[in-house]
Design a protein around this motif. Structure first.
Motif, short mmCIF file in Angstrom:
data_model
loop_
_atom_site.label_atom_id
_atom_site.label_comp_id
_atom_site.label_asym_id
_atom_site.label_seq_id
_atom_site.Cartn_x
_atom_site.Cartn_y
_atom_site.Cartn_z
N LYS A 24 -1.05 -14.00 25.24
CA LYS A 24 -2.06 -12.95 25.38
C LYS A 24 -1.57 -11.55 25.02
O LYS A 24 -2.37 -10.65 24.80
N GLY A 25 -0.27 -11.37 24.97
CA GLY A 25 0.28 -10.09 24.56
C GLY A 25 -0.23 -8.93 25.39
O GLY A 25 -0.39 -9.03 26.61
N LEU A 26 -0.51 -7.82 24.72
CA LEU A 26 -0.92 -6.60 25.42
C LEU A 26 -2.32 -6.69 26.02
O LEU A 26 -2.73 -5.79 26.76
N GLN A 27 -3.06 -7.76 25.70
CA GLN A 27 -4.37 -7.93 26.31
C GLN A 27 -4.28 -8.10 27.82
O GLN A 27 -5.26 -7.89 28.54
N THR A 28 -3.12 -8.51 28.31
CA THR A 28 -2.93 -8.69 29.74
C THR A 28 -2.60 -7.38 30.45
O THR A 28 -2.54 -7.34 31.68
N MET A 29 -2.35 -6.31 29.68
CA MET A 29 -1.92 -5.04 30.24
C MET A 29 -3.07 -4.05 30.34
O MET A 29 -4.01 -4.09 29.54
N ARG A 30 -2.99 -3.14 31.28
CA ARG A 30 -3.90 -2.01 31.29
C ARG A 30 -3.46 -1.00 30.23
O ARG A 30 -2.27 -0.89 29.94
N PRO A 31 -4.41 -0.24 29.69
CA PRO A 31 -4.04 0.77 28.69
C PRO A 31 -3.31 1.95 29.32
O PRO A 31 -3.29 2.10 30.56
N HIS A 32 -2.73 2.80 28.50
CA HIS A 32 -1.98 3.97 28.98
C HIS A 32 -2.79 4.81 29.95
O HIS A 32 -2.25 5.38 30.91
N ALA A 33 -4.11 4.91 29.70
CA ALA A 33 -4.96 5.78 30.52
C ALA A 33 -5.00 5.37 31.99
O ALA A 33 -5.37 6.17 32.85
N ALA A 34 -4.59 4.14 32.30
CA ALA A 34 -4.66 3.64 33.67
C ALA A 34 -3.49 4.09 34.53
O ALA A 34 -3.56 4.00 35.77
N TYR A 35 -2.41 4.59 33.92
CA TYR A 35 -1.17 4.77 34.67
C TYR A 35 -0.85 6.17 35.19
O TYR A 35 -0.11 6.28 36.18
N PRO A 36 -1.34 7.25 34.60
CA PRO A 36 -1.03 8.57 35.18
C PRO A 36 -1.43 8.70 36.65
O PRO A 36 -0.80 9.45 37.40
N LEU A 37 -2.46 7.96 37.06
CA LEU A 37 -2.89 7.98 38.47
C LEU A 37 -1.73 7.68 39.41
O LEU A 37 -1.56 8.35 40.44
N PHE A 38 -0.93 6.69 39.07
CA PHE A 38 0.16 6.29 39.96
C PHE A 38 1.24 7.39 40.03
O PHE A 38 1.81 7.63 41.10
#
Length: 231
Positions: A24-38
């Protein structure tokens, strides 16, 4: 609820995730926009040292390969979360997002995160909720990786687990990425601009105890740490 399988080995888990990420590659990952929150929740400062357990350090070779592709400047390594190859007191921040529940030994993993963190470190750990209202409506429980190994606990039990291992719970917020990801979508069906805000508003009405996943912001409980050193 525990979907962890006692006869699994680390190699079993590694093989499952290698196959999963290779397919599945990067399809299993959230995009960059999801991570600044953390990073915002941690109050992370430039120049600090941050360890992400899975992935940063990950059991899966394929996960590490994908991480190196999207973050070539980061130091990424294959390794087990229950045996982190870093010196004691190294990191200012430690994150573990959607992975702790798949550890074969969650307690040992938490102790390792504590060990490699500085005394003033902050932790951000995201875990799934056994009482998620969506699973109750659909009549099943578990995230996409439940087939290999998964620990599902309610809010109170996650809190107790962290406190039992010497963490102080500073804040708990719901993971609402699934409600707001329509904002980051480019192209596609224009109806998302109608359905997206409606679903986001509905998601925000769900009480914390019934949310899909919890994001725990943690510190080290210094009183508990002092007590653990007392003979």
């Amino acid at each position: 609820m525990l979907r962890a399988m006692s006869n699994l080995s680390a190699e079993d888990v590694k093989a499952w995730y290698n196959q999963h990420y290779a397919a599945k590659g990067l399809q299993t990952m959230r995009p960059h926009a999801a991570y600044p929150l953390f990073l915002d929740l941690l109050g992370a400062q430039a120049g600090s040292r941050l360890l992400d357990v899975s992935c940063g350090v990950d059991l899966s070779d394929e996960a590490v390969r994908l991480a190196q592709r999207v973050a070539p400047a980061a130091q990424v390594a294959v390794g087990a979360g229950e045996a982190l190859a870093f010196r004691t007191g190294t990191f200012d921040y430690v994150t573990c997002l959607g992975s702790l529940e798949h550890f074969l030994d969650m307690g040992r993993g938490l102790e390792e995160m504590k060990r490699v963190a500085k005394p003033t470190a902050r932790f951000c750990i995201m875990v799934p909720n056994e009482d998620f209202i969506g699973w109750k409506v659909l009549g099943h429980q578990g995230t996409a990786q439940q087939d290999i190994n998964e620990h599902l606990l309610p809010l109170s039990a996650w809190r107790q687990l962290f406190e039992r291992h010497g963490f102080a719970v500073l804040r708990v917020v719901p993971d609402r990425w699934h409600a707001v990801r329509w904002r980051a979508t480019r192209g596609g069906n224009a109806m998302r601009f109608v359905t997206g805000p409606v679903l986001e508003a509905a998601w925000r009405l769900i009480p914390l105890r019934w949310q899909y996943q919890f994001v725990f912001v943690l510190g080290l409980d210094r009183q508990a740490s002092r007590g653990s050193r007392t003979p």
